[in-house]
Write a protein that holds these residues in place. Sequence first.
Motif, short mmCIF file in Angstrom:
data_model
loop_
_atom_site.label_atom_id
_atom_site.label_comp_id
_atom_site.label_asym_id
_atom_site.label_seq_id
_atom_site.Cartn_x
_atom_site.Cartn_y
_atom_site.Cartn_z
N PRO A 57 0.82 -1.22 0.00
CA PRO A 57 0.00 0.00 0.00
C PRO A 57 0.84 1.26 0.00
CG PRO A 57 0.03 -0.97 2.19
CD PRO A 57 0.79 -1.91 1.30
N SER A 59 0.64 5.88 -0.69
CA SER A 59 -0.21 7.07 -0.65
C SER A 59 -0.78 7.38 -2.04
CB SER A 59 0.60 8.26 -0.14
OG SER A 59 -0.13 9.45 -0.25
N LYS A 60 0.04 7.29 -3.07
CA LYS A 60 -0.40 7.60 -4.43
C LYS A 60 -0.63 6.35 -5.27
CE LYS A 60 2.15 11.98 -4.42
NZ LYS A 60 3.23 12.76 -5.06
N THR A 62 -0.65 1.83 -5.21
CA THR A 62 -0.64 0.57 -4.46
C THR A 62 -0.33 -0.56 -5.43
OG1 THR A 62 -2.15 1.27 -2.71
CG2 THR A 62 -2.03 -1.08 -3.16
N HIS A 84 -4.20 5.89 -7.02
CA HIS A 84 -5.27 6.49 -6.22
C HIS A 84 -5.53 7.93 -6.64
CE1 HIS A 84 -5.19 3.00 -3.68
NE2 HIS A 84 -3.92 3.19 -3.37
N GLY A 86 -6.51 10.20 -4.15
CA GLY A 86 -6.66 10.84 -2.86
C GLY A 86 -6.36 12.32 -2.91
N SER A 128 -10.15 11.27 1.68
CA SER A 128 -9.00 10.94 0.84
C SER A 128 -8.28 9.69 1.34
CB SER A 128 -8.02 12.11 0.79
OG SER A 128 -7.59 12.46 2.08
N HIS A 131 -10.70 6.55 0.87
CA HIS A 131 -10.70 6.12 -0.54
C HIS A 131 -9.61 5.09 -0.79
CE1 HIS A 131 -9.81 6.32 -4.85
NE2 HIS A 131 -8.59 6.72 -4.53
N ARG A 132 -8.42 5.27 -0.21
CA ARG A 132 -7.33 4.32 -0.43
C ARG A 132 -7.69 2.94 0.13
NH1 ARG A 132 -4.80 9.30 1.16
NH2 ARG A 132 -3.41 10.10 -0.47
N THR A 135 -10.48 1.28 -2.05
CA THR A 135 -9.99 0.84 -3.35
C THR A 135 -9.21 -0.46 -3.23
OG1 THR A 135 -9.84 3.13 -4.09
CG2 THR A 135 -8.63 1.50 -5.35
N ASP A 266 3.44 11.45 2.58
CA ASP A 266 2.91 10.21 2.02
C ASP A 266 3.01 9.07 3.02
OD1 ASP A 266 2.30 11.49 -0.32
OD2 ASP A 266 4.19 10.96 -1.31
N THR A 273 -3.59 4.85 7.80
CA THR A 273 -4.58 3.88 7.31
C THR A 273 -4.17 2.43 7.53
OG1 THR A 273 -3.56 3.98 5.10
CG2 THR A 273 -5.38 5.48 5.55
#
Length: 431
Positions: A57, A59-60, A62, A84, A86, A128, A131-132, A135, A266, A273
Amino acid sequence: MLDKHGHPLQPTTPARARKLLKKERAVVHRHTPFVIRLRDRTVAESEVDGVELGIDPGSKHTGIALFTVSAGERRARFALQVDHRGQSIRKRMEQRATYRRERRSRNLRYRTPRFRNRTRPEGWLAPSLRHRIDTVVSWTSRLARWAPVRAAHVERVAFDTHAMSAGRPLEAAEYQNGTLHGYEVREYLLAKWGRACAYCGKQGVPLNIDHIQPRSRGGSDRVSNLAIACISCNQSKGNQPIEDFLKGKAKLLARIKAQAKAPLKDAAAVQSTRQALQEALDAVLPTHTASGGRTKWNRSCGLPKTHTLDALAVGKVDSITETVTTVLMAGCTGRGVHQRTSPDKHGFPRRTAPRIKRVYGFATGDLVTATVPTGKYAGTHTGRVMVRTTGKFDIRTRHGLAAAIKHTYVRLTQRGDGYAYTTRPEGSTPK
């Protein structure tokens, strides 16, 4: 691959899938990712060993890897990178808050301030960040429907803070013994300084861990006092104070001091999360966790740094004997908006969108194939469609835009699912 009742079977190779389709023993169940369904076999008649899922996983982005395990050896069968949105969600939320704040400050109406309805439930995450999680869990559930996934391995932390300060000081020798020592600290610093020398900006060269303020001059072993430096800069600096080493370079000195104390935004998103992601994955599959330092150790056999190869190397690994050649890139695009008008810079409506989103059976975002007999765009075009009420559609393909294609030439391949799909070779870093 699925059986005739839609139950997942062991993944197969592209060559075997083509043979099954050519012999009409299978039909196409889904175009992207490509899934076939057998017409003459069930799970009871097949040998299903099962596969496992690796998740890295970010931040931007995965990375997700589907692999088989035999005698401790991992063989990749499918690789997916999810991009993502986010940052886009955060920008939209801030824009909405700004609009509301402006309306309240214009004294257009009076409303008693409300503060008691601002409470948030326990475990609440910003949209935001949520959402990660949603997804990743969504793709895990999808892959579990198309392949016999037995377990998931997820990288829970990018660095292990306990390993970085486990009740013992970090000695200088730990920073001089190469990449086999201090993996958690090095992983943190490499991410923080962009895998480049903090002093000269070189990339792709051996990097050492350097004390910004030397220990011989009172510098501590805290991570905030550590930087990444190439061998040349590390030796040139020696035990000089950073002010003396960068004398005459005031801007570079200020940047290094600021970046040394700056948190990883990030990494903070991933850390925020990690617990919620693990709990959500546990509800879908048996989930095992590992740290980013262990992932890097597993990748030290010569694998390049990509999100999907990191996913393949997550957890306890004896060896990785096979990787895929192509990675599927799934960019989160959403499913449209409810807003019917878009204002100009003065706040006046610029255009109005139609109420009906489906035109001649197509909706924006669907994957289509258009066969145009004549004209400027003669040929076959496959990509995502943007519909218009006039019946003239635009199709975005990997080669460019095919504009004003008549709807009678368009054939639906797959309904839009909120993602834009592309591919790239494994081992290459996407732009």
